[in-house]
Design a protein around this motif. Structure first.
Motif, mmCIF file in Angstrom:
data_model
loop_
_atom_site.group_PDB
_atom_site.id
_atom_site.type_symbol
_atom_site.label_atom_id
_atom_site.label_comp_id
_atom_site.label_asym_id
_atom_site.label_seq_id
_atom_site.Cartn_x
_atom_site.Cartn_y
_atom_site.Cartn_z
ATOM 1 N N TYR A 38 0.944 -1.092 0.003
ATOM 2 C CA TYR A 38 -0.101 -0.067 0.013
ATOM 3 C C TYR A 38 1.155 1.351 -0.074
ATOM 4 O O TYR A 38 1.737 1.551 0.811
ATOM 5 C CB TYR A 38 -0.689 -0.044 1.343
ATOM 6 C CG TYR A 38 -1.558 1.127 1.852
ATOM 7 C CD1 TYR A 38 -2.595 1.954 0.759
ATOM 8 C CD2 TYR A 38 -1.077 1.844 2.732
ATOM 9 C CE1 TYR A 38 -3.276 2.832 0.999
ATOM 10 C CE2 TYR A 38 -1.985 3.118 3.019
ATOM 11 C CZ TYR A 38 -2.924 3.355 2.157
ATOM 12 O OH TYR A 38 -3.657 4.736 2.283
ATOM 13 N N THR A 39 1.184 1.958 -1.156
ATOM 14 C CA THR A 39 2.026 2.986 -1.265
ATOM 15 C C THR A 39 1.455 4.597 -0.759
ATOM 16 O O THR A 39 0.257 4.781 -1.308
ATOM 17 C CB THR A 39 2.374 3.106 -2.740
ATOM 18 O OG1 THR A 39 1.461 3.343 -3.539
ATOM 19 C CG2 THR A 39 3.131 1.712 -3.147
ATOM 20 N N HIS A 52 4.964 -0.471 -6.965
ATOM 21 C CA HIS A 52 3.634 -0.348 -7.319
ATOM 22 C C HIS A 52 2.972 -0.755 -6.350
ATOM 23 O O HIS A 52 3.042 -1.618 -5.758
ATOM 24 C CB HIS A 52 3.542 -0.927 -8.606
ATOM 25 C CG HIS A 52 4.295 -0.378 -9.732
ATOM 26 N ND1 HIS A 52 5.796 -0.613 -10.096
ATOM 27 C CD2 HIS A 52 4.075 0.611 -10.835
ATOM 28 C CE1 HIS A 52 6.130 0.111 -10.896
ATOM 29 N NE2 HIS A 52 5.213 0.814 -11.515
ATOM 30 N N ALA A 53 1.667 -0.281 -6.322
ATOM 31 C CA ALA A 53 0.575 -0.520 -5.447
ATOM 32 C C ALA A 53 0.370 -2.137 -5.852
ATOM 33 O O ALA A 53 0.216 -2.422 -7.131
ATOM 34 C CB ALA A 53 -0.547 -0.050 -5.497
ATOM 35 N N GLY A 54 0.202 -2.987 -4.856
ATOM 36 C CA GLY A 54 0.257 -4.465 -5.205
ATOM 37 C C GLY A 54 1.428 -5.396 -5.511
ATOM 38 O O GLY A 54 1.364 -6.600 -5.342
ATOM 39 N N THR A 66 -7.084 4.663 5.608
ATOM 40 C CA THR A 66 -7.433 3.949 4.208
ATOM 41 C C THR A 66 -6.567 2.665 3.891
ATOM 42 O O THR A 66 -6.639 2.313 2.977
ATOM 43 C CB THR A 66 -7.513 4.774 2.937
ATOM 44 O OG1 THR A 66 -6.270 5.502 2.681
ATOM 45 C CG2 THR A 66 -8.554 5.541 3.344
ATOM 46 N N SER A 124 -2.150 -5.582 4.430
ATOM 47 C CA SER A 124 -1.095 -4.883 3.497
ATOM 48 C C SER A 124 0.113 -4.332 4.129
ATOM 49 O O SER A 124 0.175 -4.517 5.325
ATOM 50 C CB SER A 124 -1.569 -3.573 2.844
ATOM 51 O OG SER A 124 -1.983 -2.470 3.878
ATOM 52 N N ILE A 140 -1.673 8.051 -2.685
ATOM 53 C CA ILE A 140 -1.791 6.740 -2.240
ATOM 54 C C ILE A 140 -2.110 5.765 -3.436
ATOM 55 O O ILE A 140 -2.414 6.324 -4.458
ATOM 56 C CB ILE A 140 -2.842 6.457 -1.092
ATOM 57 C CG1 ILE A 140 -4.138 6.578 -1.747
ATOM 58 C CG2 ILE A 140 -2.458 7.082 0.175
ATOM 59 C CD1 ILE A 140 -5.113 6.318 -0.619
ATOM 60 N N ASN A 141 -1.509 4.528 -3.296
ATOM 61 C CA ASN A 141 -1.771 3.592 -4.420
ATOM 62 C C ASN A 141 -1.033 3.971 -5.496
ATOM 63 O O ASN A 141 -1.834 3.860 -6.799
ATOM 64 C CB ASN A 141 -3.199 3.172 -4.393
ATOM 65 C CG ASN A 141 -3.434 2.224 -3.315
ATOM 66 O OD1 ASN A 141 -2.406 1.491 -2.905
ATOM 67 N ND2 ASN A 141 -4.640 2.431 -2.772
#
Length: 230
Positions: free
Chosen positions: A60-61, A174-176, A82, A87, A156-157
């Motif tokens: 979760y960036t 990267h997010a994920g 959030t 994560s 975010i993300n």
């Protein structure tokens, strides 16, 4: 405190970095020159660079900007509110900032939200609170100064680039993407490579187990490597 007898998730950061180096060559992945390694970030909590703490989960960036940057986007909610369950929070802090961007209150909220840990490309504070909570915290350094007058979360993300070491290329998260972090360090697995990394780790660790068993019986390094690693 964390259960130190619980099975560790996934493979070690060292195993993963080795696997990514193999895949970089076999899969011809020039953008993986870093082998996913995020340098100079260390485990600070629950212990400093010690123990069996290991986190493994999707990133979760969070992108931080200087408070003076009024043109950067602003979040409608606090980023800690959030955080997705399960994560690993990954925070990029601008270079040369002396303040912390993560503290004890953030940890309390993150734990309630079900986060696995936090990786900060920058500074943290409230070490005793972090350690009492048993929350895995990885960062470059500490500070006694809060974020309020210095930095703010902007997005975010989104892809975040961790500050490069002069001898090591920058790593973009990267997010994920999957993060593995333990006492040895932090490594990032591109989400589309997870299955291949896991397969390579299984293969390599099985060989290393054979090497370790042989070395413990007195066999030499050269002979052992030749026999099992080829």
């Amino acid at each position: 405190m964390a259960n130190t007898n619980a099975p560790l998730p996934f493979f070690s950061s060292c195993d993963v970095a080795d696997a990514l180096q193999v895949l970089r060559k076999s899969e011809n992945l020039p953008d993986m020159e870093s082998a996913g390694y995020v340098p100079d970030i260390h485990l600070w909590s629950p212990q400093f660079k010690a123990g069996n703490t290991r986190v493994f989960g999707p990133a979760y960036t969070v992108e931080m900007v200087p408070i003076t940057n009024t043109s950067a986007p602003k979040l409608s909610e606090h980023f800690a509110d959030t955080i997705p369950e399960g994560s690993v929070i990954c925070i990029s802090q601008p270079e040369n900032m002396v303040n912390a961007v993560w503290g004890g209150l953030m940890t309390a909220r993150a734990q309630f939200r079900g986060a696995l840990g936090v990786v900060v490309d920058g500074r943290i504070r409230d070490l005793n609170e972090q350690r009492e909570a048993g929350f895995p915290v990885f960062a470059k350094a500490t500070s006694i100064m809060g974020a309020g007058d210095h930095t703010r979360a902007s997005r975010i993300n989104v892809p975040i680039t961790m500050q490069p070491n002069k001898d090591h290329p920058a790593v973009t998260i990267h997010a994920g993407d999957y993060v593995v972090a333990d006492a040895d360090g932090v490594v990032v697995i591109p989400k589309d490579l997870l299955a291949k990394v896991e397969a390579q780790c299984k293969k390599a660790t099985a060989i290393d187990d054979q090497c370790m068993a042989a070395l413990k019986t007195g066999e030499g390094i050269a002979a052992t490597f030749k026999k099992y690693r080829g």
